[in-house]
Design a protein around this motif. Sequence first.
Motif, PDB file in Angstrom:
ATOM      1  N   LEU A   9       0.823  -1.214   0.000  1.00  0.00           N
ATOM      2  CA  LEU A   9       0.000   0.000   0.000  1.00  0.00           C
ATOM      3  C   LEU A   9       0.858   1.266   0.000  1.00  0.00           C
ATOM      4  CD1 LEU A   9      -3.092   0.279  -0.028  1.00  0.00           C
ATOM      5  CD2 LEU A   9      -3.000   0.758   2.424  1.00  0.00           C
ATOM      6  N   ARG A  10       2.037   1.192   0.615  1.00  0.00           N
ATOM      7  CA  ARG A  10       2.918   2.375   0.669  1.00  0.00           C
ATOM      8  C   ARG A  10       3.417   2.744  -0.725  1.00  0.00           C
ATOM      9  NH1 ARG A  10       7.103   0.229   4.976  1.00  0.00           N
ATOM     10  NH2 ARG A  10       6.644  -1.628   3.740  1.00  0.00           N
TER      11      ARG A  10
ATOM     12  N   GLN B 138       0.576   4.361  -2.655  1.00  0.00           N
ATOM     13  CA  GLN B 138       0.434   5.762  -2.231  1.00  0.00           C
ATOM     14  C   GLN B 138       1.397   6.658  -3.001  1.00  0.00           C
ATOM     15  OE1 GLN B 138       1.085   6.434   1.974  1.00  0.00           O
ATOM     16  NE2 GLN B 138       1.299   8.636   1.702  1.00  0.00           N
ATOM     17  N   GLU B 139       2.654   6.212  -3.144  1.00  0.00           N
ATOM     18  CA  GLU B 139       3.656   6.979  -3.882  1.00  0.00           C
ATOM     19  C   GLU B 139       3.295   7.088  -5.361  1.00  0.00           C
ATOM     20  OE1 GLU B 139       6.439   8.616  -2.965  1.00  0.00           O
ATOM     21  OE2 GLU B 139       5.887   8.299  -0.860  1.00  0.00           O
TER      22      GLU B 139
ATOM     23  N   SER C 262      -1.602  11.514   2.052  1.00  0.00           N
ATOM     24  CA  SER C 262      -1.902  10.713   3.235  1.00  0.00           C
ATOM     25  C   SER C 262      -2.149   9.262   2.860  1.00  0.00           C
ATOM     26  CB  SER C 262      -3.137  11.285   3.947  1.00  0.00           C
ATOM     27  OG  SER C 262      -3.602  10.404   4.950  1.00  0.00           O
ATOM     28  N   SER C 263      -1.682   8.346   3.704  1.00  0.00           N
ATOM     29  CA  SER C 263      -1.926   6.922   3.476  1.00  0.00           C
ATOM     30  C   SER C 263      -3.410   6.590   3.635  1.00  0.00           C
ATOM     31  CB  SER C 263      -1.107   6.085   4.462  1.00  0.00           C
ATOM     32  OG  SER C 263      -1.457   6.402   5.804  1.00  0.00           O
ATOM     33  N   LYS C 264      -4.130   7.440   4.395  1.00  0.00           N
ATOM     34  CA  LYS C 264      -5.565   7.201   4.594  1.00  0.00           C
ATOM     35  C   LYS C 264      -6.329   7.302   3.276  1.00  0.00           C
ATOM     36  CE  LYS C 264      -5.861   8.645   9.437  1.00  0.00           C
ATOM     37  NZ  LYS C 264      -6.497   9.587  10.410  1.00  0.00           N
TER      38      LYS C 264
ATOM     39  N   THR D 189      -5.175   6.442   0.381  1.00  0.00           N
ATOM     40  CA  THR D 189      -4.892   5.223  -0.383  1.00  0.00           C
ATOM     41  C   THR D 189      -5.586   4.009   0.218  1.00  0.00           C
ATOM     42  OG1 THR D 189      -2.702   6.205  -0.689  1.00  0.00           O
ATOM     43  CG2 THR D 189      -3.022   3.987  -1.548  1.00  0.00           C
ATOM     44  N   GLU D 190      -5.774   4.021   1.529  1.00  0.00           N
ATOM     45  CA  GLU D 190      -6.360   2.864   2.218  1.00  0.00           C
ATOM     46  C   GLU D 190      -7.781   2.552   1.776  1.00  0.00           C
ATOM     47  OE1 GLU D 190      -5.954   3.770   6.331  1.00  0.00           O
ATOM     48  OE2 GLU D 190      -3.781   3.452   6.357  1.00  0.00           O
TER      49      GLU D 190
END
Length: 348
Positions: A311-312, A315-316, A322-324, A326-327
């Motif tokens: 997931l990281r 996100q990039e 924010s990772s939220k 992408t989550e």
Amino acid sequence: MNWSAKLLTHKNEKRIAVYFEKNVEFIARIKQIDGARWSQSLVAWHLPDTENNRLRFKIKPASHTVPSLEGIAQIEKFTQWLSSKRYSPSTIRTYSEALKSFLVFYREKAIQEISNDDVIIYTNDYILKNNLSASYQNQIVNAIKLYFKTVRETKIEIEKIHRPKRSKLLPNVLSKEEVKLILEAHSNIKHKMMLSLIYSCGLRCGELLALQPIHIDSKRNIVLLKNSKGKKDRIVPLSPKILHLLRDYYTLFKPEKYLFEGQQKGHAYDSRSLQQVLKQALQKAEITKPVTLHWLRHSYATHLLENGTDLRYIQELLGHNSSKTTEIYTHVSTKSIQQIKSPFDDLY
């Protein structure tokens, strides 16, 4: 179905903006109206300002459509401040229109006397009363907060202005089979190339149209996205298969400045024309879902997740702060859900 409509000027055109909570059937009906278009900056569908459309959406003439002289001067000051901070033209236009709506409502009141209570009154007596969307309300709040940070001697307490609670809507995602049908629908190599690049790299529409040939690094198999949303650069991997198609496309069209140009050399392809390219692909593929170009970006992220990509990294690749943000794709990925056995199966 609650909706509201208002007259406005968008990109130097007289238009009618229609605001409503997301509804697939209502969207399908609006799409049937000639000249109907979706605006990301307005967060609304908008139509040509015609007599028929005014009657259709019950547009009534407003008694006051302009702020006070003080309000006009302050909007101009706010616009100049946004420009000096190098906000994008679309953001400047959106924030200025949002502030204008607020100051038109309080055209009889001195700006220095406006307080937090007035924001609440405006929300209840204008936004909620006219069934305007939470997204529109959020735009107003953003504009008010930013504006009053630049104005002194007011009764506004910035931190006490709250945004509306956001709807937790899941992104729309296509299956890999549906994506393949869409990408293979066009025989025109330019049309096929544009849609393929959006999906294969998870691009926003604006990012695709801003691409230049120099942004394609064929030796490293990457695409450099310059000055994307939030004025950030980022890189995304380029599929070798896409690179092969790009070389065929480049040989045939020989673009001068932008990778995808319209009829006029040196000018970027028009976003409305790109939307028509997708619409034609959907018709040819016999897909009736109200697919937008952004669905391809959502599908890219979800398919990466289902393929096991961390997931990281996603996100990039998407350029999320924010990772939220992408989550949310974890809620539409079917990889784990499909492995869950329904208790119904144990009954038979």
